[in-house]
Design an enzyme around this catalytic site. Structure first.
Site, mmCIF file in Angstrom:
data_model
loop_
_atom_site.group_PDB
_atom_site.id
_atom_site.type_symbol
_atom_site.label_atom_id
_atom_site.label_comp_id
_atom_site.label_asym_id
_atom_site.label_seq_id
_atom_site.Cartn_x
_atom_site.Cartn_y
_atom_site.Cartn_z
ATOM 1 N N CYS A 152 -14.914 -3.490 5.392
ATOM 2 C CA CYS A 152 -15.333 -4.855 5.041
ATOM 3 C C CYS A 152 -15.275 -5.818 6.223
ATOM 4 O O CYS A 152 -15.792 -6.925 6.138
ATOM 5 C CB CYS A 152 -14.485 -5.392 3.896
ATOM 6 S SG CYS A 152 -14.655 -4.373 2.439
ATOM 7 N N ASN A 158 -18.358 -6.972 -4.503
ATOM 8 C CA ASN A 158 -18.010 -6.686 -3.114
ATOM 9 C C ASN A 158 -19.041 -5.718 -2.534
ATOM 10 O O ASN A 158 -19.080 -4.549 -2.925
ATOM 11 C CB ASN A 158 -16.595 -6.086 -3.067
ATOM 12 C CG ASN A 158 -16.125 -5.783 -1.659
ATOM 13 O OD1 ASN A 158 -16.899 -5.839 -0.708
ATOM 14 N ND2 ASN A 158 -14.849 -5.465 -1.528
ATOM 15 N N HIS A 204 -15.186 -12.856 3.561
ATOM 16 C CA HIS A 204 -15.526 -11.616 2.855
ATOM 17 C C HIS A 204 -15.278 -11.792 1.351
ATOM 18 O O HIS A 204 -14.239 -12.327 0.943
ATOM 19 C CB HIS A 204 -14.676 -10.473 3.411
ATOM 20 C CG HIS A 204 -14.809 -9.207 2.635
ATOM 21 N ND1 HIS A 204 -16.033 -8.635 2.380
ATOM 22 C CD2 HIS A 204 -13.876 -8.406 2.042
ATOM 23 C CE1 HIS A 204 -15.851 -7.537 1.661
ATOM 24 N NE2 HIS A 204 -14.549 -7.379 1.443
HETATM 25 N N1 ACO Z 1 -10.112 -3.535 -16.853
HETATM 26 C C1 ACO Z 1 -9.008 -3.735 -17.593
HETATM 27 N N2 ACO Z 1 -7.766 -3.476 -17.119
HETATM 28 C C2 ACO Z 1 -7.646 -3.004 -15.880
HETATM 29 C C3 ACO Z 1 -8.774 -2.783 -15.054
HETATM 30 C C4 ACO Z 1 -10.043 -3.051 -15.594
HETATM 31 N N3 ACO Z 1 -11.184 -2.875 -14.898
HETATM 32 N N4 ACO Z 1 -8.354 -2.322 -13.860
HETATM 33 C C5 ACO Z 1 -7.009 -2.256 -13.924
HETATM 34 N N5 ACO Z 1 -6.597 -2.663 -15.129
HETATM 35 C C6 ACO Z 1 -5.231 -2.762 -15.637
HETATM 36 C C7 ACO Z 1 -4.254 -1.907 -14.879
HETATM 37 O O1 ACO Z 1 -4.280 -0.578 -15.342
HETATM 38 C C8 ACO Z 1 -2.938 -2.583 -15.177
HETATM 39 O O2 ACO Z 1 -2.498 -2.184 -16.427
HETATM 40 P P1 ACO Z 1 -0.933 -1.912 -16.684
HETATM 41 O O3 ACO Z 1 -0.253 -3.245 -16.399
HETATM 42 O O4 ACO Z 1 -0.899 -1.474 -18.090
HETATM 43 O O5 ACO Z 1 -0.531 -0.866 -15.687
HETATM 44 C C9 ACO Z 1 -3.346 -4.063 -15.261
HETATM 45 O O6 ACO Z 1 -4.754 -4.080 -15.474
HETATM 46 C C10 ACO Z 1 -3.000 -4.864 -14.027
HETATM 47 O O7 ACO Z 1 -3.395 -4.106 -12.902
HETATM 48 P P2 ACO Z 1 -3.300 -4.670 -11.446
HETATM 49 O O8 ACO Z 1 -3.777 -3.619 -10.492
HETATM 50 O O9 ACO Z 1 -1.951 -5.277 -11.212
HETATM 51 O O10 ACO Z 1 -4.358 -5.864 -11.544
HETATM 52 P P3 ACO Z 1 -4.675 -6.933 -10.475
HETATM 53 O O11 ACO Z 1 -4.527 -8.275 -11.032
HETATM 54 O O12 ACO Z 1 -4.025 -6.626 -9.150
HETATM 55 O O13 ACO Z 1 -6.246 -6.693 -10.260
HETATM 56 C C11 ACO Z 1 -7.707 -5.678 -8.688
HETATM 57 C C12 ACO Z 1 -6.720 -5.437 -9.811
HETATM 58 C C13 ACO Z 1 -8.861 -6.479 -9.240
HETATM 59 C C14 ACO Z 1 -8.186 -4.319 -8.183
HETATM 60 C C15 ACO Z 1 -7.002 -6.474 -7.555
HETATM 61 O O14 ACO Z 1 -5.780 -5.874 -7.230
HETATM 62 C C16 ACO Z 1 -7.837 -6.579 -6.313
HETATM 63 O O15 ACO Z 1 -8.885 -7.192 -6.305
HETATM 64 N N6 ACO Z 1 -7.347 -6.018 -5.215
HETATM 65 C C17 ACO Z 1 -8.070 -6.062 -3.956
HETATM 66 C C18 ACO Z 1 -9.011 -4.919 -3.942
HETATM 67 C C19 ACO Z 1 -10.078 -5.076 -2.928
HETATM 68 O O16 ACO Z 1 -10.603 -6.130 -2.748
HETATM 69 N N7 ACO Z 1 -10.427 -3.956 -2.300
HETATM 70 C C20 ACO Z 1 -11.457 -3.867 -1.391
HETATM 71 C C21 ACO Z 1 -11.243 -4.737 -0.159
HETATM 72 S S1 ACO Z 1 -11.485 -3.945 1.291
HETATM 73 C C22 ACO Z 1 -12.940 -3.125 1.153
HETATM 74 O O17 ACO Z 1 -13.774 -3.538 0.442
HETATM 75 C C23 ACO Z 1 -13.185 -1.902 1.933
#
Ligand code: ACO
Length: 332
Positions: free
Chosen positions: A119, A289, A259
């Site tokens: 990214c 993204n 980004h």
């Molecule tokens: N729908 C519903 N529930 C979900 C989903 C979904 N799509 N995905 C995860 N959950 C659940 C999880 O299983 C978890 O459940 P649990 O508490 O029972 O275990 C709960 O939601 C919370 O999960 P978290 O991972 O803590 O959720 P968070 O608020 O962190 O959001 C997310 C997850 C959106 C992935 C976030 O962490 C994020 O955006 N991280 C950055 C990721 C990113 O941007 N990556 C790419 C950047 S670099 C590149 O692009 C190469």
């Protein structure tokens, strides 16, 4: 006006392309255990674009964005000296996607290569292009950010398939002798991060085997929480370093072009920089993204907003980990 003897590199044209097919949150509800409310509140994403045609790859997106830039700005492709394609989903291993893009857009006098920094790829590629322009050896450098993320996304993994989309954006760098354009940059990387965000197989460490395929190791995996936290602190630190180094405060900045990984990440950085919401450019709701394409697609979507002299901070974070920020003054 006093002209500088030092050459700066500035963006003189912008292009963009996203495929027609829209993958809505409600469509994802049919595929994995998720819902529109969760996706919007946790990420800010409403829909993303997907390149459905299996015969078309990242180069198709890059070529469309480049052709858009060329035709809208009446550029003769033969005058382009160099083409850099920032991508993490090249068409093929070994064969540089940029070489194919350069040929397909008719830039027969250019040489092309790919830059892979996930990214952060487009941010780093803009820096490479700026250096080439500042050297005086190259007059026109085309920088493309393009990714067909749907080719590495596991549509059985709800934690990643909701985030990514396909798209491409392109900018042309030329010289500027009024002190406008690329001003300063602060880039970093940390290889420990590769455990937290990667496509494990398909490279030289884990070449494709029947086991890598059955383990679904050719898809992107990440530790979402870790990536989230690291992205916020890394982009905030890089942006504040750039501000300090250039004697700027948040109020001096006209736009943050960051980004687009998660709306909450972007808002956290903006808050730490004390930026008003109107200065924070976002299009993540429409595209998700798109990896190397997010920054040029922001420039494409908001190009009519920018005025000559506007001060812009670019910020990115991605796989590797790689990250950084740059200070840019709009010149058009
Ligand atoms: N729908 C519903 N529930 C979900 C989903 C979904 N799509 N995905 C995860 N959950 C659940 C999880 O299983 C978890 O459940 P649990 O508490 O029972 O275990 C709960 O939601 C919370 O999960 P978290 O991972 O803590 O959720 P968070 O608020 O962190 O959001 C997310 C997850 C959106 C992935 C976030 O962490 C994020 O955006 N991280 C950055 C990721 C990113 O941007 N990556 C790419 C950047 S670099 C590149 O692009 C190469």
């Amino acid at each position: 006006m006093q002209l500088n003897t030092k050459l700066n590199a500035s963006i003189t044209a912008v292009g963009g392309y996203v495929p027609e097919h829209r993958l809505l949150n409600k469509n994802l509800e049919q595929i994995v255990d998720t819902n529109d409310e969760w996706i919007q509140s946790r990420t800010g994403i409403k829909e993303r674009r997907i390149l459905k045609d299996p015969s078309k790859a990242t180069s198709f997106l890059a070529i469309q964005a480049s052709k858009n830039l060329i035709s809208k700005n009446n550029i003769d492709p033969l005058t382009i000296d160099m083409v850099i394609v920032a991508t993490t989903t090249p068409d093929m291993q070994i064969a540089a996607t940029a070489a194919y893009v350069a040929s397909e857009i008719g830039s027969y006098n250019a040489f092309g290569y790919d830059l892979q920094a996930a990214c952060s790829g487009f941010l780093f590629a803009m820096s490479m292009a700026s250096g080439k322009i500042e050297s005086g050896r190259y007059k026109k450098v085309l920088v493309v950010g393009a990714d067909k993320m749907s080719s590495v996304i596991d549509y059985k993994d709800r934690s990643t398939c909701i985030l990514f989309g396909d798209g491409a954006g392109a900018v042309l760098f030329e010289s500027n002798n009024e002190g406008l354009g690329w001003q300063d940059e602060y880039f970093k990387s940390n290889g420990d991060g590769r455990e937290s965000l990667n496509v494990k197989a398909g490279g030289s460490l884990f070449p494709a085997t029947s086991t890598t395929i059955s383990n679904r190791d050719h898809y992107l995996r990440q530790d979402g929480r870790k990536v989230f936290k690291t992205a916020v602190s890394a982009m905030s630190d890089a942006s504040s370093t750039i501000l300090k180094r250039n004697n700027l405060v948040g109020e001096d900045i006209d736009y943050l072009v960051a980004h687009q990984a998660n709306e909450r990440i972007i808002e956290s950085i903006a808050k730490r920089m004390s930026l008003k919401p109107s200065k924070v450019l976002k299009n993540i709701a429409k595209y998700g993204n798109t990896t190397a394409a997010t920054i040029p697609l922001l420039l494409y979507d908001f190009q009519n907003k920018f005025k000559r002299g506007n001060k812009i901070i670019f910020a990115a974070f991605g796989g590797g980990f790689t990250w950084g920020a740059a200070y840019y003054i709009w010149s058009k």
